[in-house]
Motif scaffolding. Structure first.
Motif, short mmCIF file in Angstrom:
data_model
loop_
_atom_site.label_atom_id
_atom_site.label_comp_id
_atom_site.label_asym_id
_atom_site.label_seq_id
_atom_site.Cartn_x
_atom_site.Cartn_y
_atom_site.Cartn_z
N VAL A 108 2.02 64.69 -12.47
CA VAL A 108 3.30 64.45 -13.14
C VAL A 108 4.36 64.32 -12.07
CG1 VAL A 108 3.80 66.93 -13.41
CG2 VAL A 108 4.88 65.28 -14.95
N ASP A 109 5.30 63.39 -12.24
CA ASP A 109 6.37 63.28 -11.27
C ASP A 109 7.62 63.99 -11.78
OD1 ASP A 109 7.72 61.57 -13.02
OD2 ASP A 109 7.30 59.75 -11.88
N ARG A 110 8.66 64.00 -10.98
CA ARG A 110 9.86 64.79 -11.33
C ARG A 110 10.63 64.19 -12.50
NH1 ARG A 110 14.56 63.03 -8.52
NH2 ARG A 110 14.18 61.17 -7.26
N MET A 111 10.27 62.98 -12.93
CA MET A 111 10.91 62.36 -14.08
C MET A 111 10.07 62.52 -15.35
SD MET A 111 13.66 61.47 -12.78
CE MET A 111 14.34 60.67 -14.23
N GLY A 112 8.92 63.19 -15.23
CA GLY A 112 8.09 63.42 -16.40
C GLY A 112 7.08 62.34 -16.70
N ARG A 113 6.88 61.43 -15.77
CA ARG A 113 5.84 60.41 -15.93
C ARG A 113 4.51 60.99 -15.46
NH1 ARG A 113 10.14 56.43 -13.24
NH2 ARG A 113 9.81 58.03 -11.64
N ALA A 161 -1.76 62.72 -2.66
CA ALA A 161 -1.19 62.02 -3.80
C ALA A 161 0.31 62.27 -3.91
CB ALA A 161 -1.90 62.45 -5.09
N CYS A 162 0.74 63.52 -3.66
CA CYS A 162 2.18 63.81 -3.68
C CYS A 162 2.91 63.06 -2.58
CB CYS A 162 2.41 65.31 -3.56
SG CYS A 162 2.01 66.25 -5.06
N ASP A 163 2.29 62.95 -1.42
CA ASP A 163 2.91 62.20 -0.32
C ASP A 163 3.05 60.73 -0.69
OD1 ASP A 163 3.10 64.46 1.22
OD2 ASP A 163 1.34 64.03 2.45
N PHE A 164 2.07 60.18 -1.39
CA PHE A 164 2.19 58.79 -1.84
C PHE A 164 3.37 58.63 -2.79
CE2 PHE A 164 -2.64 57.96 -1.23
CZ PHE A 164 -2.43 57.57 0.09
N MET A 165 3.59 59.61 -3.66
CA MET A 165 4.76 59.56 -4.54
C MET A 165 6.05 59.63 -3.74
SD MET A 165 4.00 61.69 -8.04
CE MET A 165 3.00 63.04 -7.44
N ALA A 166 6.06 60.47 -2.71
CA ALA A 166 7.25 60.60 -1.86
C ALA A 166 7.58 59.30 -1.16
CB ALA A 166 7.05 61.72 -0.84
N LEU A 167 6.56 58.47 -0.93
CA LEU A 167 6.76 57.17 -0.28
C LEU A 167 7.25 56.11 -1.26
CD1 LEU A 167 3.62 57.07 2.04
CD2 LEU A 167 6.01 57.38 2.74
N VAL A 200 3.57 57.74 -10.05
CA VAL A 200 2.54 58.78 -10.10
C VAL A 200 1.17 58.19 -10.42
CG1 VAL A 200 3.15 59.39 -12.50
CG2 VAL A 200 1.90 61.02 -11.08
N GLN A 201 1.11 57.21 -11.33
CA GLN A 201 -0.18 56.60 -11.64
C GLN A 201 -0.76 55.88 -10.42
OE1 GLN A 201 -2.10 56.92 -14.45
NE2 GLN A 201 -3.65 55.83 -13.26
N THR A 202 0.08 55.11 -9.73
CA THR A 202 -0.39 54.40 -8.55
C THR A 202 -0.78 55.38 -7.45
OG1 THR A 202 1.08 52.56 -9.10
CG2 THR A 202 0.19 52.60 -6.87
#
Length: 308
Positions: A273-278, A239-245, A249-251
């Motif tokens: 949670v992502d680094r922007m707080g979402r 899931a973190c790798d998907f965010m890095a791409l 965070v929800q997706t």
């Protein structure tokens, strides 16, 4: 800087309706405990430990005082905590007689050169540090003792029967992720494991990238569910790798749950949670108890809008 935020979960699965109020209330109290740490100037790491300790102390959940029993009637717990600033982590697996495994996991991270300690060696560290202890009678939820006795009433149960029962019940591992005022993230997870598991079984909760993952460059994710399948897709790191791409965070948590289901026919849930707080919440089980707060708002639920 983004606004600090904390989100907790109390496990995914089929949670009986009569337990919904207790599960949501337990998550609410845990979110408040974590937020108290943040509002007092604590780090994201302090917040997730405080939140998970509150969940471990609540017999509603399968962690700490609500742990379930192994095939031989004992309690063996796993826990993991991870700091997104440095990627440091500490974990314990198959530990007994420890009241708050998440605090022992943090001690592994901060007081030893290691990442993961198991069984008696982890318990020896707890004893050395004077951490609170508890025997099996204090750690087992009464409902699980009743289940265990019923399953064994006619002799040793078939392992397939054990698995079917475990998947039909709440998989109420607990966890938390947080973002603090300095922009750092952290994740923590704790569990009593799978009902009637083989002694020595270790699930996803003690394994970095499976039970939890945190990286300030991306965010933090914690998992719950059928550990044997969560491990096979390294779900929290995925899931973190998907965010890095570039996924939100929800997706990202939704995509990781789809991968879990499609590749290994797994069941579970994620908070992130992502680094922007979402924040993100997803699960493919009927229920997952959760709560989040940013200090101004506190929301609690038993389902995510994206659950299936």
């Amino acid at each position: 800087m983004p606004q600090p935020i904390l989100i907790v979960h109390g496990g995914a699965g089929t949670i009986p309706e009569e337990r919904h109020p207790a599960a949501m209330e337990g998550c609410r109290r845990a979110a408040q405990a974590g937020w108290s740490a943040l509002s007092a100037g604590g780090s994201a790491l302090d917040a997730v430990e405080a939140a998970v300790r509150a969940l471990e102390d609540d017999p509603t959940f399968n962690a700490g005082r609500g742990s379930i029993m192994t095939r031989v009637g004992t309690v063996e717990m796993d826990a993991l905590i991870m700091d997104g600033t440095t990627l440091r982590a500490g974990a314990v697996a198959a530990v007994r007689r420890v009241r708050n495994p998440i605090t022992l996991a943090r001690a592994v991270m901060e007081r030893t050169p290691h990442v993961l300690l198991v069984g008696p060696s982890a318990e020896a560290l707890a004893e050395l540090l004077g951490l609170p202890t508890a025997d099996d009678a204090e750690l087992v939820a009464p409902r699980d003792r009743e289940r265990w006795e019923a399953l064994w009433r006619n002799g040793p149960p078939d392992l397939r029967e054990v698995l079917a029962q475990a998947l039909a019940e709440p998989m109420d591992t607990v966890g938390a992720v947080a973002l603090d005022a300095a922009g750092h993230v952290a994740a923590a997870v704790s569990t009593g494991g799978m009902s009637n598991k083989w002694p020595g079984r270790v699930g996803d909760s003690a394994l970095i990238g499976c039970g939890a993952y945190a990286d300030d460059r991306v965010g933090a994710v914690v998992a719950t569910g059928w550990g044997e399948t969560l491990m096979r897709v390294v779900i929290s790191k995925t899931a973190c790798d998907f965010m890095a791409l570039g996924l939100t965070v929800q997706t990202a948590v939704e995509a990781a749950i789809r991968l879990l289901e499609e590749r290994v026919d797994g069941r579970g849930g994620l908070i992130g949670v992502d680094r922007m707080g979402r924040i993100g919440i997803a699960h493919n089980t009927p229920h997952m108890a959760w709560a989040w707060t940013n200090g101004e708002t506190l929301r609690v639920g038993i389902r995510a809008a994206t659950s299936r």
